[in-house]
Design an enzyme around this catalytic site. Structure first.
Site, short mmCIF file in Angstrom:
data_model
loop_
_atom_site.label_atom_id
_atom_site.label_comp_id
_atom_site.label_asym_id
_atom_site.label_seq_id
_atom_site.Cartn_x
_atom_site.Cartn_y
_atom_site.Cartn_z
N GLU A 1 0.85 -1.22 -0.07
CA GLU A 1 -0.05 -0.04 -0.05
C GLU A 1 0.81 1.34 0.05
O GLU A 1 0.89 2.06 1.02
CB GLU A 1 -1.00 -0.11 1.13
CG GLU A 1 -1.86 -1.28 1.24
CD GLU A 1 -2.87 -0.95 2.49
OE1 GLU A 1 -2.96 -0.25 3.00
OE2 GLU A 1 -3.86 -1.95 2.29
N GLU B 63 -4.80 -8.91 1.14
CA GLU B 63 -5.53 -8.67 2.33
C GLU B 63 -7.13 -8.57 2.28
O GLU B 63 -7.38 -7.93 1.24
CB GLU B 63 -4.93 -7.29 3.15
CG GLU B 63 -3.66 -7.27 3.65
CD GLU B 63 -3.28 -5.97 4.28
OE1 GLU B 63 -4.12 -5.23 4.67
OE2 GLU B 63 -2.12 -5.63 4.14
C1 FCB Z 1 -4.23 -2.28 5.61
C2 FCB Z 1 -2.64 -2.41 6.11
C3 FCB Z 1 -2.59 -3.34 7.19
C4 FCB Z 1 -3.97 -3.27 8.00
C5 FCB Z 1 -5.12 -3.24 7.65
C6 FCB Z 1 -6.47 -3.20 8.28
O1 FCB Z 1 -4.25 -0.92 5.06
O2 FCB Z 1 -2.05 -2.74 5.04
O3 FCB Z 1 -1.60 -3.11 7.69
O4 FCB Z 1 -3.62 -2.31 8.70
O5 FCB Z 1 -5.51 -2.11 6.57
#
Ligand code: FCB
Length: 482
Positions: free
Chosen positions: A170, A388
């Protein structure tokens, strides 16, 4: 008779995993020669994190990693996504390598492989060595060169056993929350600064990918992980459509275009020309950024609705909270007013109706399918990995010791169905990494937001798998969501 719940079978070889990040779980902040990172300094600065929480101890994974590997084993995951802490490996960000730091990851990788779990290693999940920040951080071009050196060191040491590396997690958050709205480390605010940081992160990605391939003793897969924002115009009004496109440029195409197409979006250059002349992009940079990738990692939690200028909306970029991270539930707080999108004066984020997770993030699995299909249509040559996805809920152990987190199971079921729907429509999605294996340090929100499949009691460090952990184990076993 009513039909039972649908059984959604995933393709053979679909990779099931979980994800974590170094600063969020490791602790051991000064163990074995680790240097300070921007998150150590930021979290120790009064007022920067909720309750003044820091990652000093976190889940103490640095000392308890064997137990955590046993938990992964019980879940039956095929792969584990974790990040290497740059300040553990190169404590001042350049120069001397800390062998003890590398040894930790060496043991972790061996421990994973012994259990038949494939490591997916992220090189940068936001913990920049503070010494580099003292020299300008991501506003300094030199940081990109230092990143490439660090990438080479990690690839040289782990690349004989790790088959897949991601350069960045990110970069949007690093650039825009770190150097735009300032709600993440190092806490810099500004529009031009966010754009400079984004470019240097892009450059570091390209140089880092090249260094990974040059220094790994065998062929490795290289990807980047982007939190591509799924943005919709709040209405069909042309101003809202333009603003949503602007956010797509600023949050998504600012990374996707240089990395995958070798240029920045023309509209972004034009619409930011009041703030910067982009002179920080040097001749040859785009060629260095635009290197072949083996996969694109996608993080998804929630979509956004965007509007353009409307009477009465603040145009002061300093008034921008970190959209999507701090806002708990603006509607419930009695403030259904659009808030400025960070690091721009052209777009506002419109509060959306619930249901929400504990982050105040709207639950909308259909938007996840839209996002995956968009990426698959735009970049058909690139396999996708969901790196994620998950949700925060505060559930803890009941009197019987069991953690009944049914809301997490519902969220996961609907979002896995969304992934399945995208695969059905032709998207080449190779795996899914659930965020997160453990409850952990949720950045500026500290330990209050619990994303884990496994509950962590931060006083005792006792780990308790939640109901969702057993549910996920069964999904993995059956390769099917029902
Ligand atoms: C993302 C991050 C991760 C975590 C999630 C909830 O943006 O990559 O580290 O904080 O959100």
């Amino acid at each position: 008779m009513t039909a039972g719940p649908a059984r959604l079978e995933f393709p053979d070889g679909f990779v099931w995993g979980t994800a974590t990040a170094s600063y969020q779980i490791e602790g051991g902040a000064s163990a074995d020669g680790r240097g300070p990172s921007i998150w150590d300094v930021f979290s120790h600065t009064p007022g920067r994190t909720l309750d003044g929480d820091t990652g000093d101890v976190a889940c103490d994974h640095y000392h308890r990693w064997r137990d955590d590997l046993s938990l992964l084993d019980e879940l039956g995951v095929a792969s584990y996504r974790f990040s290497v802490a740059w300040p553990r490996v190169v404590p001042t960000g350049s120069g001397a390598v800390n062998e003890a730091g590398l040894d930790f990851y060496d043991r972790l990788v061996d421990g994973l492989l012994e259990r038949g779990i494939d490591p997916l290693v992220t090189l940068y999940h936001w913990d920049l060595p503070q010494s580099l920040e003292d020299g300008g951080g991501w506003l300094a071009r030199d940081t990109a060169l230092r990143f490439a050196e660090y990438a080479g060191v990690v690839a040289g040491r782990l690349g004989d056993r790790v088959g897949h590396f991601s350069t960045f997690n990110e970069p949007y958050c690093s650039a825009v929350l770190g150097y735009g709205s300032g709600v993440h480390a190092p806490g810099v605010r500004g529009i031009e600064t966010a754009l400079i940081a984004a470019h240097h992160l892009n450059l570091a990605h390209g140089l880092g990918a090249t260094a990974l391939r040059a220094h790994a003793p065998r062929d490795v897969q290289v990807s980047v992980v982007l939190n591509v924002a799924q943005v919709y115009p709040a209405t069909d009004a042309p101003a809202d459509v333009i603003a949503a496109r602007h956010v797509d440029d600023l949050a998504n195409r600012i990374f996707l275009d240089p990395m995958l197409r070798g240029h920045y979006p023309e509209t972004l250059l034009e619409e930011t020309s009041r703030h910067t002349d982009w002179a920080f992009v040097h001749d040859g940079d785009l060629e260095q950024i635009h290197v072949p990738l083996d996969a694109l990692g996608v993080n998804y939690y929630s979509p956004s609705r965007i509007c353009g200028p409307r009477p009465g909306l603040s145009t002061d970029p300093d008034a921008a909270p970190s959209t999507g991270r701090w806002i708990e539930d603006p509607t419930a707080a009695g403030k259904p007013t659009p808030v400025p999108w960070p690091a721009t004066d052209r777009a506002w984020s419109v509060p959306q109706p619930g249901p929400y997770t504990d982050m105040g993030w709207r639950i909308e699995p259909e938007a996840f399918t839209d996002l995956l299909l968009r990426l698959s249509n735009d970049y058909p040559e690139l396999p996708l990995l969901v790196t994620e996805n998950g949700c925060a809920y505060p559930d803890g152990p009941g009197p019987d010791g069991r953690v009944r987190d049914d809301r997490r199971i519902d969220y996961l079921r609907s979002h896995l169905a969304a992934v399945h729907a995208a695969i059905d429509k032709g998207a080449d999605i190779r795996g899914y990494y659930l965020w997160s294996m453990l409850d952990n340090f949720e950045w500026a929100l500290g330990y209050r937001k619990r994303f884990g499949l496994v509950h962590v009691d931060y006083d005792t460090q006792v780990r308790t798998p939640k109901d969702s952990a057993w549910w996920y184990r069964d999904v993995i076993r059956a390769n099917t969501v029902s």
